[in-house]
Design a protein around this motif. Structure first.
Motif, PDB file in Angstrom:
ATOM      1  N   LEU A 121       0.652  -1.067  -0.037  1.00  0.00           N
ATOM      2  CA  LEU A 121      -0.312   0.042  -0.392  1.00  0.00           C
ATOM      3  C   LEU A 121       0.620   1.052  -0.246  1.00  0.00           C
ATOM      4  O   LEU A 121       0.182   2.350  -0.493  1.00  0.00           O
ATOM      5  N   VAL A 122       1.823   1.370   0.531  1.00  0.00           N
ATOM      6  CA  VAL A 122       3.036   1.800   0.709  1.00  0.00           C
ATOM      7  C   VAL A 122       4.439   1.257   0.336  1.00  0.00           C
ATOM      8  O   VAL A 122       4.388   0.299   0.834  1.00  0.00           O
ATOM      9  N   SER A 123       4.861   1.972  -0.221  1.00  0.00           N
ATOM     10  CA  SER A 123       6.898   1.361  -0.654  1.00  0.00           C
ATOM     11  C   SER A 123       7.936   1.722   0.461  1.00  0.00           C
ATOM     12  O   SER A 123       7.314   2.768   1.118  1.00  0.00           O
ATOM     13  N   ILE A 124       8.334   0.376   0.254  1.00  0.00           N
ATOM     14  CA  ILE A 124       9.254   0.540   1.423  1.00  0.00           C
ATOM     15  C   ILE A 124      10.497   1.468   1.158  1.00  0.00           C
ATOM     16  O   ILE A 124      11.128   2.024   2.323  1.00  0.00           O
ATOM     17  N   PRO A 148      10.950  -5.770   7.846  1.00  0.00           N
ATOM     18  CA  PRO A 148      10.938  -5.511   6.216  1.00  0.00           C
ATOM     19  C   PRO A 148      13.098  -5.256   7.404  1.00  0.00           C
ATOM     20  O   PRO A 148      12.826  -4.927   7.788  1.00  0.00           O
ATOM     21  N   ASN A 149      14.032  -6.814   6.659  1.00  0.00           N
ATOM     22  CA  ASN A 149      15.016  -6.364   7.323  1.00  0.00           C
ATOM     23  C   ASN A 149      15.691  -4.977   7.084  1.00  0.00           C
ATOM     24  O   ASN A 149      17.142  -4.700   7.857  1.00  0.00           O
ATOM     25  N   ILE A 154      18.026   0.027   9.941  1.00  0.00           N
ATOM     26  CA  ILE A 154      17.939   0.878  10.872  1.00  0.00           C
ATOM     27  C   ILE A 154      17.532   1.365  12.258  1.00  0.00           C
ATOM     28  O   ILE A 154      18.322   2.136  12.371  1.00  0.00           O
ATOM     29  N   ALA A 155      16.868   0.688  12.440  1.00  0.00           N
ATOM     30  CA  ALA A 155      16.199   0.943  13.819  1.00  0.00           C
ATOM     31  C   ALA A 155      17.040   0.585  15.093  1.00  0.00           C
ATOM     32  O   ALA A 155      18.343  -0.037  15.299  1.00  0.00           O
ATOM     33  N   ASP A 156      17.110   1.494  15.709  1.00  0.00           N
ATOM     34  CA  ASP A 156      17.859   1.576  16.929  1.00  0.00           C
ATOM     35  C   ASP A 156      17.375   0.348  18.281  1.00  0.00           C
ATOM     36  O   ASP A 156      18.268   0.016  19.177  1.00  0.00           O
ATOM     37  N   LEU A 157      16.061   0.472  18.702  1.00  0.00           N
ATOM     38  CA  LEU A 157      15.323  -0.311  18.963  1.00  0.00           C
ATOM     39  C   LEU A 157      14.120  -1.307  18.449  1.00  0.00           C
ATOM     40  O   LEU A 157      13.640  -0.928  17.940  1.00  0.00           O
ATOM     41  N   VAL A 158      14.527  -2.394  19.292  1.00  0.00           N
ATOM     42  CA  VAL A 158      13.045  -3.246  18.475  1.00  0.00           C
ATOM     43  C   VAL A 158      13.000  -4.404  19.393  1.00  0.00           C
ATOM     44  O   VAL A 158      13.508  -4.567  20.158  1.00  0.00           O
ATOM     45  N   THR A 159      11.348  -3.957  19.564  1.00  0.00           N
ATOM     46  CA  THR A 159      10.889  -4.992  20.580  1.00  0.00           C
ATOM     47  C   THR A 159      10.222  -6.076  19.881  1.00  0.00           C
ATOM     48  O   THR A 159       9.567  -6.292  19.290  1.00  0.00           O
ATOM     49  N   GLU A 160      10.158  -7.723  20.208  1.00  0.00           N
ATOM     50  CA  GLU A 160       9.779  -8.567  19.794  1.00  0.00           C
ATOM     51  C   GLU A 160       8.064  -8.961  20.909  1.00  0.00           C
ATOM     52  O   GLU A 160       8.766  -9.861  21.734  1.00  0.00           O
TER      53      GLU A 160
END
Length: 180
Positions: A121-124, A148-149, A154-160
């Motif tokens: 719906l929008v490009s990455i 997406p990888n 780019i992310a500084d913090l990723v929580t799953e």
């Protein structure tokens, strides 16, 4: 009140577990409590929800914007509905691109942005451009499954959020005030 300046980072809340939007709202609530200006753009959510009603009470420090007001799941839409949705999401991105450099907010939450990307719906590239060119003092929070990888890089913090158990598997439907 003294002027607040933060070094804005990119946060991601992802996974198949419950709580991605709730975590983003919690971060926004904390920031609004300290006088930061928070804007949350919600994608692919149209049902009335407790978070929308609560956030309305926090304006002007915390605003929630919905451009699409979707009532159907994406996979239940026909092509005309999908095209209409894509146009509304493009309007949202025009707003984001225009407002991000106008010092209108300190925290920008893009709720369910991963579903928007994954459903084309929008490009990455558009999302990455926003992340890479954001003002230094703007924090951006992204939510959704299947990151997406390129965004993980780019992310500084990723929580799953990991689902261990969910009431849906017992036939318990989404409950007002708990899941929405």
């Amino acid at each position: 009140m003294e002027e607040k300046k933060i070094k804005g980072i990119v946060q991601v809340y992802t996974g198949d577990g419950k709580g991605k939007t709730t975590a983003a709202i919690g971060q926004g609530l904390r920031a609004a409590g300290h006088g930061y200006r928070v804007t949350m753009v919600q994608f692919l959510k149209g049902r009335d929800s407790g978070e929308v009603e609560s956030i309305k009470k926090l304006e002007p420090n915390f605003k929630i914007l919905r451009f699409d007001r979707t009532r159907k799941f994406f996979w239940n839409m026909n092509e005309e509905e999908k095209n209409e949705l894509k146009n509304k999401i493009n309007n949202a991105f025009e707003y984001i691109e225009e407002s991000i450099n106008k010092d209108e907010y300190d925290i920008l939450i893009l709720d369910e942005i991963m579903a928007v990307i994954n459903n084309n719906l929008v490009s990455i590239e558009k999302v990455i451009d926003i992340l890479k060119n954001k003002p230094e003092n703007v924090e951006i929070i992204l939510t959704g499954r299947n990151v997406p990888n390129q965004i993980l890089d780019i992310a500084d913090l990723v929580t799953e959020m990991k689902m261990i158990k969910h009431p849906f598997s017992k036939g318990i439907p989404a409950r007002k005030g708990i899941e929405y």
